[in-house]
Structures are given as structure tokens and as C-alpha cells.
Write a protein that holds these residues in place. Structure first.
Motif, PDB file in Angstrom:
ATOM      1  N   ILE A   1      -9.380 -11.003  25.789  1.00 52.63           N
ATOM      2  CA  ILE A   1      -9.531 -12.374  25.298  1.00 52.63           C
ATOM      3  C   ILE A   1     -10.905 -12.615  24.674  1.00 52.63           C
ATOM      4  O   ILE A   1     -11.107 -13.570  23.930  1.00 52.63           O
ATOM      5  N   LEU A   2     -11.858 -11.724  24.959  1.00 50.96           N
ATOM      6  CA  LEU A   2     -13.195 -11.915  24.376  1.00 50.96           C
ATOM      7  C   LEU A   2     -13.295 -11.287  22.986  1.00 50.96           C
ATOM      8  O   LEU A   2     -14.300 -11.431  22.302  1.00 50.96           O
TER       9      LEU A   2
ATOM     10  N   THR B   1      -8.063 -13.286  19.674  1.00 56.25           N
ATOM     11  CA  THR B   1      -8.072 -14.738  19.650  1.00 56.25           C
ATOM     12  C   THR B   1      -7.364 -15.249  18.412  1.00 56.25           C
ATOM     13  O   THR B   1      -6.565 -16.177  18.472  1.00 56.25           O
TER      14      THR B   1
ATOM     15  N   ILE C   1       2.589 -18.772  26.860  1.00 54.77           N
ATOM     16  CA  ILE C   1       1.719 -18.459  27.995  1.00 54.77           C
ATOM     17  C   ILE C   1       0.972 -17.186  27.631  1.00 54.77           C
ATOM     18  O   ILE C   1       1.580 -16.159  27.338  1.00 54.77           O
ATOM     19  N   ILE C   2      -0.364 -17.282  27.615  1.00 55.72           N
ATOM     20  CA  ILE C   2      -1.172 -16.131  27.226  1.00 55.72           C
ATOM     21  C   ILE C   2      -1.695 -15.422  28.459  1.00 55.72           C
ATOM     22  O   ILE C   2      -2.232 -16.056  29.358  1.00 55.72           O
ATOM     23  N   GLY C   3      -1.517 -14.124  28.507  1.00 57.09           N
ATOM     24  CA  GLY C   3      -2.086 -13.337  29.587  1.00 57.09           C
ATOM     25  C   GLY C   3      -3.115 -12.381  29.015  1.00 57.09           C
ATOM     26  O   GLY C   3      -2.900 -11.800  27.955  1.00 57.09           O
ATOM     27  N   ASN C   4      -4.232 -12.248  29.686  1.00 57.84           N
ATOM     28  CA  ASN C   4      -5.296 -11.372  29.216  1.00 57.84           C
ATOM     29  C   ASN C   4      -5.295 -10.073  30.015  1.00 57.84           C
ATOM     30  O   ASN C   4      -5.635 -10.074  31.190  1.00 57.84           O
TER      31      ASN C   4
ATOM     32  N   ASP D   1      -7.201  -7.564  29.624  1.00 55.60           N
ATOM     33  CA  ASP D   1      -8.546  -7.026  29.807  1.00 55.60           C
ATOM     34  C   ASP D   1      -8.538  -5.507  29.621  1.00 55.60           C
ATOM     35  O   ASP D   1      -9.303  -4.803  30.295  1.00 55.60           O
TER      36      ASP D   1
ATOM     37  N   GLU E   1      -3.544  -4.905  34.873  1.00 54.12           N
ATOM     38  CA  GLU E   1      -3.533  -6.331  34.546  1.00 54.12           C
ATOM     39  C   GLU E   1      -2.359  -6.646  33.635  1.00 54.12           C
ATOM     40  O   GLU E   1      -1.710  -7.687  33.757  1.00 54.12           O
TER      41      GLU E   1
ATOM     42  N   HIS F   1       0.643  -6.808  35.713  1.00 56.00           N
ATOM     43  CA  HIS F   1       0.650  -8.059  36.475  1.00 56.00           C
ATOM     44  C   HIS F   1       1.260  -9.182  35.650  1.00 56.00           C
ATOM     45  O   HIS F   1       2.095  -9.947  36.127  1.00 56.00           O
ATOM     46  N   TYR F   2       0.849  -9.273  34.404  1.00 51.58           N
ATOM     47  CA  TYR F   2       1.366 -10.354  33.564  1.00 51.58           C
ATOM     48  C   TYR F   2       2.819 -10.139  33.180  1.00 51.58           C
ATOM     49  O   TYR F   2       3.580 -11.098  33.069  1.00 51.58           O
TER      50      TYR F   2
ATOM     51  N   ILE G   1      -9.024 -23.334  19.360  1.00 51.03           N
ATOM     52  CA  ILE G   1      -8.923 -21.942  19.829  1.00 51.03           C
ATOM     53  C   ILE G   1      -9.750 -20.990  18.970  1.00 51.03           C
ATOM     54  O   ILE G   1     -10.056 -19.877  19.385  1.00 51.03           O
ATOM     55  N   LEU G   2     -10.149 -21.419  17.784  1.00 51.61           N
ATOM     56  CA  LEU G   2     -10.962 -20.547  16.932  1.00 51.61           C
ATOM     57  C   LEU G   2     -12.451 -20.658  17.244  1.00 51.61           C
ATOM     58  O   LEU G   2     -13.263 -19.933  16.696  1.00 51.61           O
TER      59      LEU G   2
ATOM     60  N   THR H   1     -13.004 -20.205  23.698  1.00 52.56           N
ATOM     61  CA  THR H   1     -12.433 -18.932  24.112  1.00 52.56           C
ATOM     62  C   THR H   1     -13.092 -18.439  25.383  1.00 52.56           C
ATOM     63  O   THR H   1     -12.432 -17.995  26.318  1.00 52.56           O
TER      64      THR H   1
ATOM     65  N   ARG I   1     -11.651 -17.943  29.136  1.00 57.54           N
ATOM     66  CA  ARG I   1     -11.777 -16.713  29.878  1.00 57.54           C
ATOM     67  C   ARG I   1     -12.197 -16.989  31.313  1.00 57.54           C
ATOM     68  O   ARG I   1     -11.658 -16.440  32.273  1.00 57.54           O
TER      69      ARG I   1
ATOM     70  N   GLU J   1      -9.215 -18.567  33.166  1.00 57.99           N
ATOM     71  CA  GLU J   1      -8.272 -17.486  33.422  1.00 57.99           C
ATOM     72  C   GLU J   1      -8.662 -16.672  34.653  1.00 57.99           C
ATOM     73  O   GLU J   1      -7.874 -16.498  35.573  1.00 57.99           O
TER      74      GLU J   1
ATOM     75  N   ARG K   1      -6.540 -16.760  38.052  1.00 60.33           N
ATOM     76  CA  ARG K   1      -5.858 -15.524  38.386  1.00 60.33           C
ATOM     77  C   ARG K   1      -6.186 -15.106  39.806  1.00 60.33           C
ATOM     78  O   ARG K   1      -5.326 -14.676  40.562  1.00 60.33           O
TER      79      ARG K   1
ATOM     80  N   VAL L   1      -2.154 -19.550  33.936  1.00 63.63           N
ATOM     81  CA  VAL L   1      -2.685 -20.610  33.086  1.00 63.63           C
ATOM     82  C   VAL L   1      -1.886 -20.710  31.794  1.00 63.63           C
ATOM     83  O   VAL L   1      -1.598 -19.703  31.162  1.00 63.63           O
ATOM     84  N   ILE L   2      -1.499 -21.920  31.428  1.00 62.71           N
ATOM     85  CA  ILE L   2      -0.904 -22.139  30.121  1.00 62.71           C
ATOM     86  C   ILE L   2      -1.957 -22.822  29.261  1.00 62.71           C
ATOM     87  O   ILE L   2      -2.465 -23.882  29.622  1.00 62.71           O
ATOM     88  N   ILE L   3      -2.308 -22.181  28.149  1.00 62.82           N
ATOM     89  CA  ILE L   3      -3.347 -22.723  27.290  1.00 62.82           C
ATOM     90  C   ILE L   3      -2.727 -23.475  26.125  1.00 62.82           C
ATOM     91  O   ILE L   3      -1.837 -22.965  25.460  1.00 62.82           O
TER      92      ILE L   3
END
Lengths: 332, 332
Positions: free
Chosen positions: A69-70, A75, A93-96, A98, A103, A106-107, B69-70, B75, B79, B82, B86, B92-94
Motif C-alpha cells: 500500500i505504500l 495506490t 475492500i482493499i487488502g494490503n 505487504d 498476508e 490471510h486476505y 486516495i491520490l 495513503t 496504512r 490497516e 488487522r 477495513v473498507i476504504i
DNA sequence: GTCCTCCATGTAATCGATTACATCACCATA
DNA sequence: TATGGTGATGTAATCGATTACATGGAGGAC
């Protein structure tokens, strides 16, 4: 909270009628409809999507699992996905992940439990048993940015081969010969493809591909920096370092800056993946730009075809070279 | 897909027992437990979170509505959210409000329909009727980054006043007198607060606050660029432009670059909000850094207190000045 | 006037879990 | 041997919507 039953009682109708109003069923008198709306408003009724989903077996929700997500690439990808999904009436629904397989798994698990209607995955590494099983179940699924060979899953990705060939030609035309590639991990399709495209482009250009100039990182800042340090410490360091993604480029710039070296005088820099701020670096960074947001939008369209029961075709979108000043001739 | 009933039949037990196994209820024999697990595995059973949520009235899901989001600030905020969510076992729903009140309201509605257990909002503008009602319903809610006056909602935000005062002192010490502020919109608490803090700091430093040096943008690239153009076209342009967020800074840099002006020679630049690439700009940009990810984590902790029925206290975290080279003395 | 059709609305089963309460077997105690 | 307690498991109601099918009334055709 008010339930559909309360609304029905308040409006003096049955729950079926309220449900019909909720779903825009035309067989409801305008007068009844108005009464129901009034009751809803008065009771501040908010339909319960959980109950609805249980009954209809559809959540109007999509899952998106991104690599990191970083990373601005993901993004922007998410932004494209969001936009298109929203337009089609879906929630995302966004899952990161990483960049870690566990992970990601998990999502996958969580999103399947939540019964999302479809899943968009930027697969983190080689296939995991869970993903393999996911494919077998036939749940609507699209791979995004990255693919996994051997799995029959539609995907959306960018083709960088042409742009990489152009980049190598550009570098050659500027007098560069010793070109290093700080690639992504070979476990990712994007890592492998870019490496192969680079090797092919070098061969085509008649340039030497030296083993010590090829290093695999992990698409994150730290590895970009470490690889750059290693390359610059070589007895004969490269004239150019081409980084496999924008975060590795960032790490590389850190290292070059820390050593007080100049770009492109001491070492030239190019990046696969373009980000807004590359134009503000001194000098602006030559990069290969992917149609990132468009990839996200396309993936949603493809996924929704799957949700509708039709099977879709994988899509490859072209990336393109953006020449700036970070690869000019030495001393030019 | 296999249901709990299928698992029960397959294992030769009742659905209650399967449910107990699912919920780690200790009153199940180890032997029975093993049989149930075996049945689950064999049938590839995945519990239906939708059905569970309907019954338990809890979704273990949080909603996060961000401004844009940009914008890397949001962001990173996401993070932090999240990560903490978690860890606490929440998904989380963004939702991306794109700085528009109607988009924000759309997500409020959707997330309430989805019955998220709690809501984290970076409110887009002045209060909307929907948000007001949301507050009245008492659903767990935390404002993040921005607040809305008059509403009794716990919030997490950064205090920039001290850092802004330091910045103005720094600018003064470098010989700058004519300082412009390209602020965010006055409809946002962050826009107002930074403007007020700036005005106060200028007064304290004994510097003139000229009306033509104060311009409100919208926290996006385009307005930063437009304001910069306007300021530079002034008969007596400012010596420094201080931007209200990182995207407006980006736009400002674009404009300065396009005019071929040098920083800080022709005009100095500072930014509220720091991002990774500011160190790679020529010259590196002096900025006020917020503890962004920490704000996200803190907000989740606060929200979960609300979910648990305890009411929490608003939190203010300090921002700090990071001096780089974009504000040095003219010609220095 | 009778019968049929059609339309608006109502009744009740259903989705897949959780959980209060019931049941049953087993054992200890008097 | 009867009694009661305990622990494992089962039965069935429930959460809030959707929807197949039933119902009843109005209106038209004969």
C-alpha cells in the motif's frame, strides 16, 4: 435500528411490499410507495445489507489484494479499481499483502468468508495452496499487474518489453554501454518479465550483459539502495542503473545522493514505473510509464464479466518510455 | 459451497457442535473437535461471515473514508489504520471521498448499510445532514485528521501550530520577510487551523501579513499551481511560498519549474506535510512532518474503545519542522 | 349475474450462522 | 437404589431481508 418489519407496520403494509419498494419493483402503487418512503424516512430506516446478502447470495462487493500500500503504483491501481467498481455499484475492500504470501492468504481467506462477489489479486509470489484452491472453486477472479504461470486465470497487465527495448536503444544512443538492472524478485512475473525483456533488449542492441550488473531486489526501497551500493562499489561500476520499479529507484537515488555523486555525470538512472515527482528530481528521471489506473479499471470490467458468468479474455496494455534527463551522455 | 449443516452431517454431529468448534468453545471433546475439523477440511468449508454477522450483529469490519486516495498523506494514514485494525482482527473498507461531500455521503450510506462496527471519517467539508444524523445515532465514530466544530465526536489530528511558528521563525532567520501562504480550503478544519496558526506566527515574528499573499486552494495539485502562478505574477511577488499540503506543493513546484525559476534563489518553498521524495527534489524541500501512520493507528484504538462501549478522548499529536534547503537565504 | 383475468398486496419459507434451553449419559453420594 | 450434579451434545428460535405462491377485489366479457 429500525427493521423492514417496523417500516411495514408504520406504513400499514406487509414486509413484502416494503421490500418491493426497496427493490424498485414496478408492481407497487404510487400511493403505497409514497407511504412506505415516508415511513422509512420517519424511522430513519437503513436497509441491512448483511441480511440482504445472506438471502440473495450477492454482496455487491469486490476484494482487491495489492502488493504494497505504500507503493504509489498500487495506490493508483486501487484508484482505478475504485472508480470503475463504484460506477458499477460495487464496493471495494482493499487488502494490503505487504508483499508477503501469508498476508495475501490471510486476505484471500477473509474476503472469501465475507463472500465478495469477485476477487482482484496482485499475486505476491509463487502460487500458494490457498490461491490454487481458490482457482479450482471457480470463484470470479482476475490477476492484476502480475500473473502466475500454469493457472488459467484471466489477467490484466502492462507489457513493458517494447518500452524496455526503446530505453536500451536510447541509452546506447547516449553513449552508454555498461548498463545494470536492479530487478524485482524472480518469484514475481513482473520481476522475471522485465529481466527477460532487458536481457533481450541488450542482446538486440549488441551490448554485453554482465552477470555482476544483474541484481534482484524486492520492489522496495531498501533493496534498491543496497543494490545501488553494491553496484557502485564494483571495480568497474556501471554507467547506468535501470531500476525495476519506482520504490527501488527511490532507494537508489538515496544511495547516490548519500555518496555525493551526480546524475547522470557519475551514474545515469532510469526507472520502470513512473511517478508524479520524477519530474521534480534533479535531474528529472527517465522512466517507463504504465497505464496504471487504466489497468485497474480494465481489471474490474473483466472481473464483472466473470461475476456475470461470462468468461473474459486477458488484457495486456502497453507501457511507454518517457525520456527525461537522467540518462544523458556523461558530461553532456 | 458447503454449509455448516453439511459439515455437521459429514462429521455426524449437530450444527451447534460445529458452531462451537468454529468459536473455540471449550466444551467440546477433543475427539469430536478433530472429527469436525476433518469434515471441514474435506468439504473445503469456509464459514459464511454474512450469516454470522446477521446473527451476532457484528461484522468485525471498520469503515474508513479518506479525502483523496491520490494524496500520499491519506495513503499513509490508511496504512496505519490497516495495520492496527488487522492486529485487532478487523477488516477495513476504504472509501475515497475525492474531496467531495456527495461522495463522502455515498460512502457513509454504504458503510452503514454494510453495518460496519465503526466508522473513521476524514470529513470532507462542512457537516452534511447525513453526517449529523450519523452522530445522533451514536454509532461508533471517530474523525481523523480533520474535525467538525459543534459536533461532539472524538477525533485524532496533528497539531501544526508549534511547527508553523518554528517555520516562520526559521524563514525570518534566513532573511525572508515577504511570506505567502497557499492554504487549504477554509471549509476544512485543517485549512482553517493552518491559516490561523500561520497568521499568529507571522504576528509573533513581527512580520506583515499581506492580504494578497494569502490564497485558499483545495489541497490538490491544480490549485497549488494556479495560486503559485498568481503569486509570482504579483508586482511584488513573495520571497517564500508556504503550501498547505504536499499536493499543493507539488503543483507549486510544477509552476516554478515551468517558469525556469530557481529555488530558493527566485522563490523559497516550504510545505505543510512531508513526503518521501521531498529529499530528492533540488533543493530538498523544507517541510512540516505529521506523524501520519501513528494518527491512523491511534484513531483505530480510539474507535475500538467506542465499539467496546467506552467513550474515548480526542488525541492531538505533534507535527514537527524538518529543515532542508529550500528556504535558504537568497543567493546563499 | 357469473366467471375469468389481472393487479396489488399479503403469507410464510428461506438464506447460514449463533445460542438459550433441553436432554441424556455417566458418575458420585447417601 | 434413588438422587442430583456435571459435562457433552442436540433442538429449535432467531437475526432481517427476499420471493414463490396465495389471496382478494375490481373490472370486462358474455
Amino acid at each position: 435500528m429500525a427493521r423492514i418489519k417496523d417500516v411495514a407496520a408504520h406504513a400499514g403494509v406487509s414486509v413484502a411490499t416494503v421490500s418491493r419498494v426497496l427493490n424498485d419493483n414496478p408492481s407497487v402503487t404510487e400511493e403505497t410507495r409514497d407511504r412506505v418512503y415516508a415511513a422509512m424516512k420517519e424511522l430513519r430506516y437503513v436497509p441491512n445489507a448483511v441480511a440482504r446478502s445472506l438471502r440473495t447470495e450477492a454482496t455487491r462487493t469486490l476484494g482487491l489484494i495489492i502488493g504494497d500500500i505504500l507503493n504509489p503504483f498500487f495506490t493508483e491501481l486501487a484508484r482505478g479499481v475504485e472508480d470503475e467498481a463504484r460506477q458499477a455499484g460495487y464496493t471495494v475492500i482493499i487488502g494490503n499483502a505487504d508483499e508477503r504470501a501469508e498476508e495475501q492468504d490471510h486476505y484471500v481467506r477473509t474476503l472469501v468468508e465475507q463472500r465478495v462477489d469477485g476477487l482482484l489479486i496482485c499475486p505476491t509470489a509463487e502460487v500458494t495452496p490457498l490461491v490454487e484452491e481458490l482457482v479450482r472453486t471457480g470463484r470470479p477472479l482476475v490477476f492484476l499487474d502480475r500473473t502466475i504461470s500454469g493457472l488459467d486465470v484471466p489477467s490484466v497487465r502492462a507489457d513493458g518489453a517494447t518500452a524496455i527495448a526503446e530505453l536500451v536503444a536510447h541509452l546506447k544512443s547516449r553513449g552508454h554501454r555498461r548498463i545494470a538492472f536492479a530487478s524485482g524478485p524472480a518469484t514475481l512475473s513482473t520481476g522475471r518479465e522485465r529481466t527477460e525483456a532487458f536481457a533481450a533488449a541488450m542482446a538486440e542492441a549488441g551490448l554485453d550483459l554482465r552477470a555482476e550488473y544483474m541484481a534482484a531486489g524486492d520492489f522496495r526501497e531498501g533493496s534498491g539502495r543496497a543494490i545501488t551500493a553494491r553496484l557502485l562499489d564494483l571495480p568497474e561500476p556501471p554507467e547506468v542503473i535501470f531500476f525495476g520499479d519506482n520504490l527501488m529507484t527511490l532507494g537508489g537515488l538515496d544511495e547516490i545522493r548519500a555518496r555525493g555523486l551526480s546524475i547522470p555525470g557519475d551514474v545515469a538512472v532510469a526507472s520502470f514505473d513512473d511517478v508524479t515527482w520524477f519530474v521534480h528530481v534533479d535531474p528529472p528521471i527517465t522512466a517507463i510509464a504504465q497505464p496504471t489506473a487504466e489497468m485497474g479499471r480494465t481489471a474490474v470490467r473483466l472481473l464483472l464479466q466473470g461475476v456475470a458468468g461470462r468468461s473474459g479474455q486477458s488484457v495486456v496494455l502497453p507501457a511507454e518510455l518517457v525520456v527525461r534527463r537522467s540518462c544523458e551522455r556523461k558530461g553532456a
